[in-house]
Design an enzyme around this catalytic site. Sequence first.
Site, PDB file in Angstrom:
ATOM      1  N   CYS A  86       0.700  -1.300  -0.038  1.00 38.06           N
ATOM      2  CA  CYS A  86       0.748  -0.464   0.213  1.00 38.06           C
ATOM      3  C   CYS A  86       0.316   1.239  -0.210  1.00 38.06           C
ATOM      4  CB  CYS A  86      -0.668   0.031   0.813  1.00 38.06           C
ATOM      5  SG  CYS A  86      -2.666   1.162   0.921  1.00 38.06           S
ATOM      6  N   HIS A 203      -3.781  -5.559   0.973  1.00 34.59           N
ATOM      7  CA  HIS A 203      -3.060  -6.236   2.749  1.00 34.59           C
ATOM      8  C   HIS A 203      -3.168  -7.266   3.105  1.00 34.59           C
ATOM      9  CE1 HIS A 203      -2.228  -2.315   3.546  1.00 34.59           C
ATOM     10  NE2 HIS A 203      -3.347  -1.292   3.337  1.00 34.59           N
ATOM     11  N   GLU A 205      -0.621  -8.799   4.829  1.00 33.15           N
ATOM     12  CA  GLU A 205      -0.605  -9.376   6.311  1.00 33.15           C
ATOM     13  C   GLU A 205      -1.724  -9.128   6.733  1.00 33.15           C
ATOM     14  OE1 GLU A 205      -0.747  -4.672   5.759  1.00 33.15           O
ATOM     15  OE2 GLU A 205      -0.305  -6.216   4.308  1.00 33.15           O
TER      16      GLU A 205
END
Length: 230
Positions: A86, A203, A205
């Site tokens: 990002c 994302h 994660e």
Amino acid sequence: MKSAILIFPGTNRERDVAIALHLATGHRPILLWHRETELPKVDLVVLPGGFSHGDYLRCGAMAALSPIMPALKNFAAQGGHILGICNGFQILTEAGLLPGALLRNASLRFISRDCHLRVERADTPFTRHYQQNQVFRAPMAHGDGNYFASPETLHALESEGRVAFRYVTPQGETAPEANPNGSQNAIAGIYSENLRILGLMPHPEDLVDPLMGGTDGKPLFDGLTEALAA
């Protein structure tokens, strides 16, 4: 695998990345403030998401001039692995470590939703635990994720196999409704020429544990750990 996470004023996803790396490696990454001028001896450096310096000027433009950046560029020149997520992707383009730019979303609105990504190749350290053409889910949250590059750069990315992920439908097809930020060629992530730097807008994660609602992003961190642990 030893890793470091760079933190800039306004970064807000460093703990998410730290959790993902800890789950994959069993070790806690080093958190490094942007005003440092040297990197510790690590195998991977991650630039996480957020709003570095409040996204003033252009997203990532001020962070690209931080004191730590010369060390990061030297790390890249020596073949180090770098992951930008990002805002981290935006910083890597502003710093010249990845080509192109991230423009305002086509809708001119901030987008916060899940998306689906298709793995374009599965022979890199970042994707070795995925299958080619596999589709996985990832959260996205950005206002400037519209990937843009010159025709020459787009041709190079496509012909050299440097497109990492594309926005697709759950069935794996590209379509306007699956590409809400309007990125050229539905590009969600790209590699450097040596395939050791990856930048992506969504994302992974944030989907590494069932308690998060899924583990679609976990193979990225598991694959990195396996590839860089040797």
